[in-house]
Design an enzyme around this catalytic site. Structure first.
Site, PDB file in Angstrom:
ATOM      1  N   GLU A  75      -6.190  12.694   0.656  1.00  0.00           N
ATOM      2  CA  GLU A  75      -7.642  12.648   0.408  1.00  0.00           C
ATOM      3  C   GLU A  75      -8.068  11.223   0.703  1.00  0.00           C
ATOM      4  O   GLU A  75      -7.747  10.308  -0.062  1.00  0.00           O
ATOM      5  CB  GLU A  75      -7.973  13.016  -1.047  1.00  0.00           C
ATOM      6  N   CYS A 116     -15.337   8.320  -2.422  1.00  0.00           N
ATOM      7  CA  CYS A 116     -15.037   8.780  -1.067  1.00  0.00           C
ATOM      8  C   CYS A 116     -16.101   9.748  -0.568  1.00  0.00           C
ATOM      9  O   CYS A 116     -16.265   9.910   0.631  1.00  0.00           O
ATOM     10  CB  CYS A 116     -13.644   9.404  -1.014  1.00  0.00           C
ATOM     11  N   LYS A 121       1.782   7.359  -9.705  1.00  0.00           N
ATOM     12  CA  LYS A 121       1.530   5.924  -9.563  1.00  0.00           C
ATOM     13  C   LYS A 121       0.024   5.691  -9.646  1.00  0.00           C
ATOM     14  O   LYS A 121      -0.719   5.999  -8.717  1.00  0.00           O
ATOM     15  CB  LYS A 121       2.041   5.372  -8.231  1.00  0.00           C
ATOM     16  N   THR A 165      -7.880   5.451   4.293  1.00  0.00           N
ATOM     17  CA  THR A 165      -7.336   6.122   5.476  1.00  0.00           C
ATOM     18  C   THR A 165      -6.176   5.307   6.052  1.00  0.00           C
ATOM     19  O   THR A 165      -5.181   5.867   6.513  1.00  0.00           O
ATOM     20  CB  THR A 165      -8.468   6.343   6.503  1.00  0.00           C
ATOM     21  N   GLY A 193      -3.200   6.016   3.909  1.00  0.00           N
ATOM     22  CA  GLY A 193      -2.908   7.447   4.062  1.00  0.00           C
ATOM     23  C   GLY A 193      -2.116   7.734   5.335  1.00  0.00           C
ATOM     24  O   GLY A 193      -1.189   8.542   5.339  1.00  0.00           O
ATOM     25  N   GLY A 218      -6.693   7.731  -1.314  1.00  0.00           N
ATOM     26  CA  GLY A 218      -6.945   6.302  -1.120  1.00  0.00           C
ATOM     27  C   GLY A 218      -7.510   6.056   0.256  1.00  0.00           C
ATOM     28  O   GLY A 218      -8.183   6.920   0.835  1.00  0.00           O
ATOM     29  N   GLU A 238     -16.650   2.692   6.116  1.00  0.00           N
ATOM     30  CA  GLU A 238     -16.787   2.999   4.685  1.00  0.00           C
ATOM     31  C   GLU A 238     -16.961   1.681   3.930  1.00  0.00           C
ATOM     32  O   GLU A 238     -16.075   0.831   3.949  1.00  0.00           O
ATOM     33  CB  GLU A 238     -15.524   3.719   4.198  1.00  0.00           C
TER      34      GLU A 238
HETATM   35  P1  NDP Z   1      -5.344   1.891  -1.045  1.00  0.00           P
HETATM   36  O1  NDP Z   1      -5.298   3.011  -0.095  1.00  0.00           O
HETATM   37  O2  NDP Z   1      -4.590   0.652  -0.739  1.00  0.00           O
HETATM   38  O3  NDP Z   1      -4.841   2.355  -2.498  1.00  0.00           O
HETATM   39  C1  NDP Z   1      -4.758   3.687  -2.949  1.00  0.00           C
HETATM   40  C2  NDP Z   1      -3.467   3.906  -3.709  1.00  0.00           C
HETATM   41  O4  NDP Z   1      -2.355   3.795  -2.806  1.00  0.00           O
HETATM   42  C3  NDP Z   1      -3.205   2.867  -4.793  1.00  0.00           C
HETATM   43  O5  NDP Z   1      -2.517   3.465  -5.867  1.00  0.00           O
HETATM   44  C4  NDP Z   1      -2.315   1.888  -4.053  1.00  0.00           C
HETATM   45  O6  NDP Z   1      -1.561   1.050  -4.899  1.00  0.00           O
HETATM   46  C5  NDP Z   1      -1.440   2.823  -3.260  1.00  0.00           C
HETATM   47  N1  NDP Z   1      -0.761   2.192  -2.131  1.00  0.00           N
HETATM   48  C6  NDP Z   1      -1.067   1.032  -1.500  1.00  0.00           C
HETATM   49  N2  NDP Z   1      -0.188   0.772  -0.514  1.00  0.00           N
HETATM   50  C7  NDP Z   1       0.702   1.792  -0.517  1.00  0.00           C
HETATM   51  C8  NDP Z   1       1.848   2.112   0.277  1.00  0.00           C
HETATM   52  N3  NDP Z   1       2.247   1.329   1.267  1.00  0.00           N
HETATM   53  N4  NDP Z   1       2.526   3.247   0.008  1.00  0.00           N
HETATM   54  C9  NDP Z   1       2.111   4.081  -0.967  1.00  0.00           C
HETATM   55  N5  NDP Z   1       1.060   3.819  -1.772  1.00  0.00           N
HETATM   56  C10 NDP Z   1       0.337   2.695  -1.532  1.00  0.00           C
HETATM   57  O7  NDP Z   1      -6.847   1.542  -1.291  1.00  0.00           O
HETATM   58  P2  NDP Z   1      -7.422   0.145  -1.848  1.00  0.00           P
HETATM   59  O8  NDP Z   1      -7.308   0.153  -3.280  1.00  0.00           O
HETATM   60  O9  NDP Z   1      -6.808  -1.026  -1.132  1.00  0.00           O
HETATM   61  O10 NDP Z   1      -8.928   0.239  -1.363  1.00  0.00           O
HETATM   62  C11 NDP Z   1      -9.270  -0.193  -0.048  1.00  0.00           C
HETATM   63  C12 NDP Z   1     -10.333   0.680   0.541  1.00  0.00           C
HETATM   64  O11 NDP Z   1      -9.863   2.027   0.642  1.00  0.00           O
HETATM   65  C13 NDP Z   1     -11.599   0.814  -0.286  1.00  0.00           C
HETATM   66  O12 NDP Z   1     -12.474  -0.243  -0.095  1.00  0.00           O
HETATM   67  C14 NDP Z   1     -12.127   2.123   0.225  1.00  0.00           C
HETATM   68  O13 NDP Z   1     -12.797   1.915   1.441  1.00  0.00           O
HETATM   69  C15 NDP Z   1     -10.893   2.942   0.455  1.00  0.00           C
HETATM   70  N6  NDP Z   1     -10.544   3.813  -0.692  1.00  0.00           N
HETATM   71  C16 NDP Z   1     -10.837   5.128  -0.616  1.00  0.00           C
HETATM   72  C17 NDP Z   1     -10.565   5.938  -1.700  1.00  0.00           C
HETATM   73  C18 NDP Z   1     -10.890   7.382  -1.679  1.00  0.00           C
HETATM   74  O14 NDP Z   1     -11.137   7.956  -2.734  1.00  0.00           O
HETATM   75  N7  NDP Z   1     -10.835   8.042  -0.554  1.00  0.00           N
HETATM   76  C19 NDP Z   1      -9.996   5.430  -2.934  1.00  0.00           C
HETATM   77  C20 NDP Z   1      -9.677   4.037  -2.913  1.00  0.00           C
HETATM   78  C21 NDP Z   1      -9.956   3.280  -1.805  1.00  0.00           C
HETATM   79  P3  NDP Z   1      -2.166  -0.363  -5.389  1.00  0.00           P
HETATM   80  O15 NDP Z   1      -3.291  -0.064  -6.260  1.00  0.00           O
HETATM   81  O16 NDP Z   1      -1.064  -0.984  -6.102  1.00  0.00           O
HETATM   82  O17 NDP Z   1      -2.562  -1.091  -4.146  1.00  0.00           O
END
Ligand code: NDP
Length: 452
Positions: A230, A264, A155, A210, A213, A208, A356
């Site tokens: 991660e 991250c 996804k 925390t 996660g 994504g 963050e």
């Molecule tokens: P998310 O954690 O929401 O998104 C990461 C992934 O998870 C996306 O593919 C998202 O889909 C998916 N996702 C969202 N909700 C669910 C769920 N309930 N079950 C399973 N998968 C899900 O991050 P955001 O994009 O909202 O970013 C928000 C904040 O997170 C950022 O500002 C940053 O602080 C942090 N972040 C950290 C990352 C890292 O590398 N550690 C990467 C991205 C974000 P969809 O895109 O459709 O929402």
């Protein structure tokens, strides 16, 4: 609920593509196809699976420029970063193509017979990818998971699906069988959530926030499903007074402003030993002013825009709360731009110091001695990355051992390589990706006793 998503170029704010979003029924059908494809893929002879992965790598290599162009338009990544990222997909595939022929077990001496161990693939693996590094994070899960004999459903983030969709097409072109790799653009709470709840998905590799996660981990607990997480970070860049301050100041912007801080591993806190504080800040100001924040398709661009208007407003919210010490440049006109921004922290309780930001903003604080530096670096819920600048190799090792983070660099801002392990301490994650052991994270270890 909308059935399509309009992908927008963050540098121009223009629509780039309309992408169909998978619903639960489509996701279930794809998971079932991946499950059906699993036995044949697991049973492909090791040398043949290796050959197919190398062929996949070669086809990606032939399309590096095309993939990079897609990422520049979809994610606003600079051309330099995007070509590196497409090359990283190729390199991960090549590196893990060695796995099928080296998925060794052990032979353990036991009385009355022998004991042998096997690394058995899990079945269908679900990979959930964020928008900040769509290609590398896909590859870090996909390559070792496929190499150890699993089938994979992916996804991509809603905002950045284009390169993942293209990479799945390239897999078919390279000869991977149907159903072995499926990319499902869709919502996180629909497709991502289904990976967590569907019993045929045997592991979720999530990258994504925390916050999400933790939800994924809680959901996986229901089926005792394997998961790798991660997550976020609030990493420290520690500059000692005995460091080459000029080199430290030249390197430090890239430790936090790479990918416009949407990383991250961003070292979004700089700790500077008090006697060097003023000199370092002066040098840092020059380095930040010299950054090339340009249209990401410009071959010279070092930093592009943020991914979305939403992300820009989140980042701006942090900046509005504090006094900015100095900034670098940013273009006028369309695009979700925020300049590289440096803030002098006033307290370790400020949001800018604790949370963050995921944008090009760094906070700076002085420290007194080694113990103070380690304590400040560790005063966070996170523990993903960190950098240490010093001329004393003993101190570098002591501090590196003291900082609770998974990926550290000494006298450099770069610690992430596909052949070294990557992952976090504390709320930055669970498990490790990359490195030589990554394929084991996509297998179960089985022991078999054979009586004499
Ligand atoms: P998310 O954690 O929401 O998104 C990461 C992934 O998870 C996306 O593919 C998202 O889909 C998916 N996702 C969202 N909700 C669910 C769920 N309930 N079950 C399973 N998968 C899900 O991050 P955001 O994009 O909202 O970013 C928000 C904040 O997170 C950022 O500002 C940053 O602080 C942090 N972040 C950290 C990352 C890292 O590398 N550690 C990467 C991205 C974000 P969809 O895109 O459709 O929402």
């Amino acid at each position: 609920m909308s059935t399509t998503f309009t992908v927008v170029n963050p540098a121009t704010e223009q629509a780039v593509a309309e992408v169909a979003l998978a619903d639960v029924a489509t996701t279930d059908a794809a998971i079932e196809r991946a499950h059906e494809a699993f036995p044949a893929w697991r049973d492909v002879a090791p040398g043949e699976r290796a050959r197919l992965l190398r062929r996949f790598a070669a086809v990606v290599d032939e399309h590096v420029e095309e993939l990079a162009e897609l990422e520049v338009r979809n994610a606003g990544h600079t051309w330099g970063n995007a070509t590196w990222e497409a090359g990283n997909v190729r390199d991960c595939l090549n590196y893990y193509s060695a796995t099928p022929e080296r998925l060794f077990g052990k032979q353990i001496p036991v009385p009355g017979g022998i004991d042998v161990t096997f690394h058995e693939p899990l079945g269908v693996v679900g990979i959930i990818v964020p928008w900040n590094f769509p290609m590398p994070i896909l590859a870090w899960g996909m390559a070792p998971a496929l190499a150890s004999g699993n089938t994979v459903v992916v996804k991509p983030a809603e905002l950045t699906p284009l390169t993942a969709v293209r990479i799945a097409e390239l897999a078919l072109e390279a000869g991977l069988p149907e159903g072995v790799l499926t990319v499902l653009p869709g919502r996180g709470d629909v497709v991502g959530q289904r990976f967590v709840t569907h019993p045929l998905v045997r592991k979720v590799a999530f990258t994504g926030s925390t916050r999400v996660g933790k939800q994924v981990m809680a959901g996986c607990a229901d089926q005792v499903k394997r998961c790798t997480l991660e997550l976020g970070g609030k990493s420290a860049n520690i500059v000692f007074a005995d460091a080459d301050l000029r080199a430290a100041a030249a390197s430090s912007p890239y430790a936090v402003f790479d990918n416009a801080g949407q990383d991250c591993c961003a070292r979004s806190r700089i700790l500077v030993q008090r006697p060097a504080y003023d000199e370092f800040l002066g040098l840092l100001e020059g380095a930040v002013a010299g950054m090339k924040v340009l249209d990401p398709s410009d071959r010279d661009s070092e930093m592009g825009p943020l991914i979305s208007a939403h992300q820009r407003s989140v980042v701006q919210g942090y900046v509005d709360e504090v006094d900015v010490a100095f900034t670098g440049p940013a273009p006028d006109g369309p695009g979700y731009w925020v300049p590289p921004t440096v803030v002098l922290a006033e307290s370790t309780q400020q949001r800018i110091w604790r949370e963050e930001v995921f944008g090009p903003v760094v906070a700076v604080l002085p420290f007194d001695d080694e113990a103070d530096a380690v304590a400040l670096a560790n005063d966070t819920d996170y523990g993903l990355s960190g950098s240490i600048f010093t001329g004393d190799v003993g101190r570098a090792l002591r501090v590196a051992r003291g900082v609770q983070a998974g990926n550290l660099s000494v006298n450099s801002h770069s610690a992430v390589r596909y052949w070294t392990p990557f992952g976090g301490y504390k709320q930055s994650g669970l498990g490790r990706e990359l490195g030589p052991d990554a394929p084991h994270a996509f297998t179960e270890e089985k022991n078999v006793f054979i009586a004499h």
